[in-house]
Design a protein around this motif. Structure first.
Motif, PDB file in Angstrom:
ATOM      1  N   GLY A  30       0.783  -1.229   0.000  1.00 25.03           N
ATOM      2  CA  GLY A  30       0.000   0.000   0.000  1.00 25.03           C
ATOM      3  C   GLY A  30       0.818   1.283   0.000  1.00 25.03           C
ATOM      4  O   GLY A  30       0.308   2.335  -0.379  1.00 25.03           O
TER       5      GLY A  30
ATOM      6  N   ARG B 148      -2.614   2.607   6.645  1.00 25.67           N
ATOM      7  CA  ARG B 148      -3.769   2.981   5.817  1.00 25.67           C
ATOM      8  C   ARG B 148      -4.251   1.786   5.002  1.00 25.67           C
ATOM      9  O   ARG B 148      -3.451   0.953   4.580  1.00 25.67           O
ATOM     10  N   PRO B 149      -5.555   1.698   4.750  1.00 24.58           N
ATOM     11  CA  PRO B 149      -6.066   0.559   3.978  1.00 24.58           C
ATOM     12  C   PRO B 149      -5.653   0.663   2.512  1.00 24.58           C
ATOM     13  O   PRO B 149      -5.454   1.758   1.984  1.00 24.58           O
ATOM     14  N   GLU B 150      -5.540  -0.480   1.879  1.00 27.36           N
ATOM     15  CA  GLU B 150      -5.294  -0.517   0.442  1.00 27.36           C
ATOM     16  C   GLU B 150      -6.624  -0.314  -0.251  1.00 27.36           C
ATOM     17  O   GLU B 150      -7.600  -1.002   0.046  1.00 27.36           O
ATOM     18  N   VAL B 151      -6.657   0.663  -1.152  1.00 26.16           N
ATOM     19  CA  VAL B 151      -7.881   0.996  -1.878  1.00 26.16           C
ATOM     20  C   VAL B 151      -7.539   1.186  -3.351  1.00 26.16           C
ATOM     21  O   VAL B 151      -6.373   1.309  -3.719  1.00 26.16           O
ATOM     22  N   GLY B 152      -8.554   1.247  -4.176  1.00 26.54           N
ATOM     23  CA  GLY B 152      -8.366   1.501  -5.596  1.00 26.54           C
ATOM     24  C   GLY B 152      -7.932   2.939  -5.841  1.00 26.54           C
ATOM     25  O   GLY B 152      -8.028   3.800  -4.953  1.00 26.54           O
TER      26      GLY B 152
ATOM     27  N   GLU C  75     -10.611   5.751  -5.180  1.00 30.66           N
ATOM     28  CA  GLU C  75     -10.813   6.023  -3.755  1.00 30.66           C
ATOM     29  C   GLU C  75      -9.589   6.698  -3.140  1.00 30.66           C
ATOM     30  O   GLU C  75      -9.708   7.573  -2.289  1.00 30.66           O
ATOM     31  N   MET C  76      -8.392   6.290  -3.583  1.00 29.16           N
ATOM     32  CA  MET C  76      -7.148   6.897  -3.095  1.00 29.16           C
ATOM     33  C   MET C  76      -7.143   8.396  -3.403  1.00 29.16           C
ATOM     34  O   MET C  76      -6.867   9.226  -2.535  1.00 29.16           O
TER      35      MET C  76
ATOM     36  N   PRO D 257      -6.253   7.473   2.463  1.00 24.18           N
ATOM     37  CA  PRO D 257      -7.477   6.729   2.762  1.00 24.18           C
ATOM     38  C   PRO D 257      -7.508   6.208   4.192  1.00 24.18           C
ATOM     39  O   PRO D 257      -6.457   5.971   4.788  1.00 24.18           O
ATOM     40  N   GLY D 258      -8.689   6.079   4.716  1.00 26.26           N
ATOM     41  CA  GLY D 258      -8.842   5.442   6.017  1.00 26.26           C
ATOM     42  C   GLY D 258      -8.632   6.331   7.212  1.00 26.26           C
ATOM     43  O   GLY D 258      -8.424   5.852   8.313  1.00 26.26           O
TER      44      GLY D 258
END
Length: 138
Positions: free
Chosen positions: A88, A116-120, A123-124, A131-132
């Protein structure tokens, strides 16, 4: 990086394309190094890697067609801090590479957090590359 709306991103990309030189013109890109130094910091119990771009990094980031330079810059980060090779983190870095100097020019550091969460990508970007949760206060 402060949060930006998806509309703002679309407008910024459209403006970048609209003012970009003609395809026949070869843009002059600043040479590496793109990263001056990095340092790990703590925010409560959470870690953050501060990435300090060079003038070349600031000048080159945010430009269309600089994926190879983003890869070079990420390699510089990993050379300076091999422990940044955490799932991430590269995606956060690439988001900052593409947008930080457009939406917050001259920001002291680009901050990447392993928690932080892994997002597309969409969303990033909508989360302002963070994110997150909110961005740390430094």
């Amino acid at each position: 990086m402060r949060r930006i709306s998806a509309t703002a991103v679309v407008v910024a990309v459209a403006l970048t394309v609209a003012v970009a030189p003609a395809a026949s013109a070869t843009p002059v890109l600043a040479p590496p190094p793109y990263v001056d130094h990095v340092e790990w910091a703590k925010w409560g119990d959470l870690s953050s890697l501060r990435v300090y771009p060079t003038a070349s990094g600031r000048d080159t980031s945010g430009r269309p067609g600089t994926a190879a330079q983003a890869d070079q810059a990420w390699a510089e980060v990993l050379t300076l801090s091999p422990d940044a090779a955490i799932s991430g983190m590269r995606e956060q870095f690439v988001c900052h590479w593409k947008f930080a100097e457009i939406f917050e020019p001259g920001k002291t550091s680009w901050n990447l957090e392993p928690w932080r969460p892994e997002v597309g990508e969409q969303e990033m970007v909508a989360a302002g590359c963070n994110p997150g949760g909110t961005e740390e206060p430094f």
